[in-house]
Design an enzyme around this catalytic site. Structure first.
Site, PDB file in Angstrom:
ATOM      1  CD  GLU A   1      64.085  32.771   3.670  1.00  0.00           C
ATOM      2  OE1 GLU A   1      63.825  31.632   3.272  1.00  0.00           O
ATOM      3  OE2 GLU A   1      63.204  33.613   3.945  1.00  0.00           O
TER       4      GLU A   1
ATOM      5  CB  THR B   1      60.143  29.344   2.461  1.00  0.00           C
ATOM      6  OG1 THR B   1      60.735  30.400   3.211  1.00  0.00           O
ATOM      7  CG2 THR B   1      61.212  28.644   1.647  1.00  0.00           C
TER       8      THR B   1
ATOM      9  CG  HIS C   1      64.270  34.126   7.819  1.00  0.00           C
ATOM     10  ND1 HIS C   1      63.569  34.729   8.830  1.00  0.00           N
ATOM     11  CD2 HIS C   1      63.383  33.372   7.130  1.00  0.00           C
ATOM     12  CE1 HIS C   1      62.309  34.355   8.764  1.00  0.00           C
ATOM     13  NE2 HIS C   1      62.164  33.524   7.741  1.00  0.00           N
TER      14      HIS C   1
ATOM     15  CG  ASP D   1      62.058  32.822  -0.076  1.00  0.00           C
ATOM     16  OD1 ASP D   1      62.549  33.967  -0.031  1.00  0.00           O
ATOM     17  OD2 ASP D   1      62.026  32.058   0.924  1.00  0.00           O
ATOM     18  CG  HIS D   2      59.423  35.367   0.951  1.00  0.00           C
ATOM     19  ND1 HIS D   2      60.123  36.046   1.926  1.00  0.00           N
ATOM     20  CD2 HIS D   2      59.540  34.052   1.269  1.00  0.00           C
ATOM     21  CE1 HIS D   2      60.596  35.185   2.802  1.00  0.00           C
ATOM     22  NE2 HIS D   2      60.275  33.949   2.428  1.00  0.00           N
TER      23      HIS D   2
HETATM   24  C1  GP9 Z   1      62.324  27.959   7.474  1.00  0.00           C
HETATM   25  C2  GP9 Z   1      62.508  28.694   6.197  1.00  0.00           C
HETATM   26  C3  GP9 Z   1      62.147  30.155   6.313  1.00  0.00           C
HETATM   27  O1  GP9 Z   1      62.433  26.569   7.364  1.00  0.00           O
HETATM   28  O2  GP9 Z   1      61.777  28.086   5.190  1.00  0.00           O
HETATM   29  O3  GP9 Z   1      60.796  30.285   6.412  1.00  0.00           O
HETATM   30  P1  GP9 Z   1      59.966  31.549   5.902  1.00  0.00           P
HETATM   31  O4  GP9 Z   1      59.638  32.337   7.127  1.00  0.00           O
HETATM   32  O5  GP9 Z   1      60.788  32.355   4.954  1.00  0.00           O
HETATM   33  O6  GP9 Z   1      58.773  30.940   5.248  1.00  0.00           O
HETATM   34 MN    MN Z   2      61.539  32.353   3.041  1.00  0.00          MN
END
Ligand code: GP9
Ligand code: MN
Length: 399
Positions: free
Chosen positions: A38, A80, A195, A254-255
């Site tokens: 994440e 994500t 996150h 992911d980003h």
């Molecule tokens: C929440 C997780 C995080 O279920 O996928 O979300 P994001 O904000 O990174 O898309």
């Molecule tokens: Mn994410």
């Protein structure tokens, strides 16, 4: 219409998405454990805060893994879910919204379905509620057999922070489910602790706070350090269970975690002003692929998240020539790197096109537009055909 599909398919046949590498099939029959890191950006790898490594475990894992240090995230508004979509389907995300939310009724030919033909079971693991990003419905469309979401975990005040269950508890509690899966399997783990706004309980802080002048950035290094520790424990559990030797393990970000509002903090940490192409390079995410029996090697060519699917499939010995995808095998040395972003920016081995200017990749200095303009047409086609297939639900015409 079927004709629209055939046009798109003809384009994909002409694009070199099928080149394989000397590693084709080296992991035949192995399980796949993909871990979505994440909000984890490449620039933390190998770096320190107050003399301590931010990612000590990943730094050591790189020594005996395939490591790619120039992989860009290509996500858009779907965050994500866009990343996951690229890993599984190797198409571009939509210009607005998430494919998961907008197109869950489409026909797909995604990783779970492709691997099912080789006898694989597929499962996704995530600590948040199953409806987030419409995952329950989207996973049905992609062919997942199992989805372990919040309900599958014991979540308490003590083991949660921010969005939900902490990575350590999440991975720990996932182990029995993973061990119960029929092998070979394709499994995807979506981490959550790192996150925004990057919160940790005191007991999980393993790294001193940086002093960049922006608390979000200071905390970010600490949550990444926590994530790294959770991965370390996960790997020991995988070794204990015996799954380690039978699985390829893919770690990928992911980003970005740090948005441009906080670039001053990164600039202060790096102790330099960020140039425009450097800001694009901040969109790089770590990619580490551990393949049992293979020696460590680092690959410096640019690539993107869209390339994950063919790279994994080729390692497993699955030919992708018959499957529609936009990515390339990152291990294929003769490929022509071309990373296209949703907003039309792109990166090649030679140039970076961003903010409507052309930059020399090596020097990061602005360069003549005629070095970038030859790529415009191919960039447009990539996005056009990916969109056409998604918006027209054209994969229902594929055989
Ligand atoms: C929440 C997780 C995080 O279920 O996928 O979300 P994001 O904000 O990174 O898309
Ligand atoms: Mn994410």
């Amino acid at each position: 219409t079927k004709q629209d599909y055939e046009k798109a398919a003809a384009y994909l046949d002409s694009a070199d998405t099928d080149i394989t590498s000397q590693y084709f099939g080296v992991a035949k029959g192995k399980n796949v454990i993909l871990v979505n890191l994440e909000s984890t950006q490449q620039f933390v790898i190998g770096r320190k805060v107050k003399g301590e490594e931010i990612t000590p475990f990943m730094n050591s894992l790189i020594e005996d893994s395939f490591y790619f240090d120039q992989i860009y995230h290509q996500t858009a508004q779907g965050k994500t879910s866009d990343a996951e979509f690229m890993f599984d389907q190797s198409f571009y995300p939509l210009a607005s919204g998430s494919v998961y939310v907008r197109r869950p009724e489409n026909e797909y030919i995604a990783m779970p379905e492709i691997l099912a033909k080789s006898g694989y079971q597929s499962a996704s693991f995530h600590g948040n509620v199953g409806s987030f990003w419409n995952r329950e419905k989207a996973y049905d469309a992609f062919g997942y057999d199992r989805f372990f979401s919040k309900d599958a975990y014991q979540v308490s005040d003590e083991n949660s922070v921010n969005y939900g269950i902490k990575d350590e508890a999440f991975l720990n509690q996932s182990m029995p489910y993973l061990e119960d899966l029929k092998q070979p399997f394709y499994s995807k783990f979506l981490l959550l602790t790192n996150h925004f706004p990057f919160l940790l309980d005191e007991e999980d802080v393993l790294l001193d706070e940086a002093d960049t002048g922006l608390e979000v950035v200071d905390r970010y290094f600490q949550t990444v350090r926590y994530e790294d520790e959770a991965l370390k424990e996960f790997f020991s559990e995988l070794k204990r269970s015996g799954l380690y030797e039978n699985s390829i393990i893919v770690l990928i970000g992911d980003h970005y975690g740090i948005s441009e509002n906080y670039y001053d903090g990164i600039a202060s940490y790096l102790d330099e002003d960020l140039s425009v192409p450097q800001e694009l390079d901040l969109q790089q995410v770590p990619l580490i692929i551990h393949v049992p029996g293979q020696e460590g090697e680092t690959f410096h060519s640019p690539g993107g998240q869209i390339d994950i699917q063919p790279t994994i499939l080729h390692l497993l010995g699955v030919d992708t020539a018959d499957y529609p995808n936009f990515g390339q095998d990152l291990l294929a040395l003769e490929r022509d790197p071309f990373v296209v972003f949703r907003d039309g920016d792109f990166v090649t081995e030679e140039v970076i096109y961003t903010a409507q200017l052309c930059y020399d990749k090596a020097s990061t200095k602005q360069t003549n537009m005629n070095r970038c303009s030859p790529y415009f047409e191919k960039r447009n086609k990539e996005l056009y055909y990916s969109d056409a297939i998604l918006n027209g639900d054209l994969l229902r015409f594929a055989d």
